[in-house]
Write an enzyme that holds these catalytic residues in place. Structure first.
Site, short mmCIF file in Angstrom:
data_model
loop_
_atom_site.label_atom_id
_atom_site.label_comp_id
_atom_site.label_asym_id
_atom_site.label_seq_id
_atom_site.Cartn_x
_atom_site.Cartn_y
_atom_site.Cartn_z
N ALA A 119 0.83 -1.20 0.00
CA ALA A 119 0.00 0.00 0.00
C ALA A 119 0.86 1.26 0.00
CB ALA A 119 -0.92 -0.01 1.21
N LEU A 121 3.03 1.97 2.39
CA LEU A 121 3.24 2.42 3.78
C LEU A 121 4.44 1.72 4.41
CD1 LEU A 121 -0.51 2.57 4.93
CD2 LEU A 121 0.94 4.45 4.13
N ASP A 168 12.56 5.03 4.21
CA ASP A 168 11.59 4.16 4.90
C ASP A 168 12.19 3.51 6.14
OD1 ASP A 168 10.19 4.86 2.65
OD2 ASP A 168 10.36 2.91 1.68
#
Ligand code: GLA
Length: 385
Positions: A119, A121, A168
């Site tokens: 997604a 995320l 990330d």
């Protein structure tokens, strides 16, 4: 805690340790990290959890709760496992920990969580960073947070084979509750920026699995390098697009290949937007911050060309709603999520408007997550700039 109960059920005793790492949402600064630029992500309150115990040998027995599957491997020969790709993040982190001198022992472990997968995320970064935090805690390793970030990124780049930047893993390790994190990807200096005011970070999942994301991401990485090459040929001393300024684009842009000029324009203006965004956030000007988010979306859509119809529709609906300060796609693009800055009292109505509007426009369902900025797995109280 669920993860402890799962361990108990599978391995028949309580775990020795647990660890967790969050997913992330990037507020602004997209496709800048691999150009050594600036980013401003926040860790979200969705996590990957690990629970485990030591073994006396060199075997790792790992259960994935999300995939309801298990693997076993030896720390003496860690190879990629194409039939259990979910295990490769753990394998990669374990391999590079050992390679950098941290001696591991075998372990029985389970992991799983609630970061939506595929997604945008960063569920994979959350698994990597949670794995590093788990090993650190289980074996009391002297592993610094930034070292854990670098190892985790290496697992993603070299072991799994995705050529992502450092954002990330960095935010999953070093995020802070109620704060975004301003990171300079060239030297890894960072500072936490308070997210104050009556606003919510609302993430809308388009439900589009990022089919193109992988190949197009690599194309963008290469195009940025090519743009740098062309600037160099013009006699400029630049290492990455981070070193290119707005003035350079104006003066020399016309000598650049047209497509590369668009790509470079996004990166240069996005880096400016991030610095501006940090300034106005620190002054509490959320309205202007939201405007910068809207501008970022336009630039990603028109110049960097990494948006898609579903993301554009979600952003257009969002920008029409009362109480919305800003909306943009977030992450690599081609699907995944949008991030929205929404006044607290408008958040519920916003959720309904998005779900209804998205269904009406495209016949699709959007998941909406109202997020809180959370602590990273190896959260440090202070920044370095
Ligand atoms: C993905 C990558 C990050 C970053 C973003 C785009 O999430 O993993 O490193 O490049 O895309 O900003």
């Amino acid at each position: 805690m669920v993860i402890e109960a799962s361990f108990q059920e599978i391995f028949g005793s309580a775990p020795e340790v647990t660890a967790r790492a969050p997913g992330r949402v990037n507020l602004i600064g997209e496709h800048t990290d691999y150009n050594n630029g600036y980013v401003l992500p926040a860790a979200i309150d969705r996590f990957v959890y690990f629970a485990g115990r030591k073994r006396a040998d060199r075997t790792v027995r790992a259960h994935s709760l999300d995939f309801a599957a298990a693997v076993e491997f030896s720390l003496d020969s860690i190879e990629r496992d194409p039939s259990h790709p979910w295990s490769n993040y753990l394998r990669g982190v374990s391999k590079y920990l050992e390679e950098s001198g941290h001696r591991l022992s075998g372990a029985d472990l389970v992991f799983g969580g609630d970061v939506p997968r595929e997604a945008g995320l960063s569920s994979s970064a959350a698994v990597e960073v949670a794995a590093a935090a788990f090993w650190k805690k289980l074996l009391d390793l002297s592993l610094g947070a930034v070292e854990a970030v670098r190892l985790s990124r290496r697992a993603e780049n070299e072991f799994v084979g995705v050529p992502s930047g450092i954002m990330d893993q960095f935010i999953s390790a070093l995020g802070r509750e109620h704060h975004a994190l301003f990171l300079d990807c060239r030297n890894l200096n960072f500072r936490h920026v308070p997210l104050e005011g009556d606003v919510k970070i609302v993430v809308c999942n388009s439900g589009v699995k990022r089919a193109l994301a992988h190949s197009e991401y690599e194309v963008r990485v290469v195009q940025c390098r090519e743009a740098v090459e062309q600037f160099r040929k013009m006699g400029m001393e630049v290492e990455t697009l981070r070193d290119v300024k707005m003035g350079d684009l104006i003066m020399r842009g016309r000598n650049l290949d047209k497509l590369l000029l668009k790509r470079a324009s996004h990166v240069v203006t996005e880096n400016d937007r991030v610095r501006e965004a940090v300034k106005v956030l620190e002054k509490g000007d959320l309205k202007y911050f939201g405007k910068l988010m809207n501008d970022s979306h336009k630039s990603l859509r028109d110049d960097y060309e990494v948006s898609c119809q579903e993301l554009d529709v979600l952003v257009e609906i969002a920008q029409r709603q009362p109480g919305v300060l800003g909306a943009r796609m977030t992450g690599a693009g081609f699907g995944g999520c949008t991030v929205n800055l929404v006044q607290r009292e408008a958040a519920d109505a916003f959720r309904h408007a998005i779900q209804e509007g998205y269904r009406e426009a495209l016949g699709l369902d959007a998941q909406v997550y109202v997020c809180e900025a959370s602590d990273g797995a190896l959260a440090s109280p202070t920044g370095t700039m």
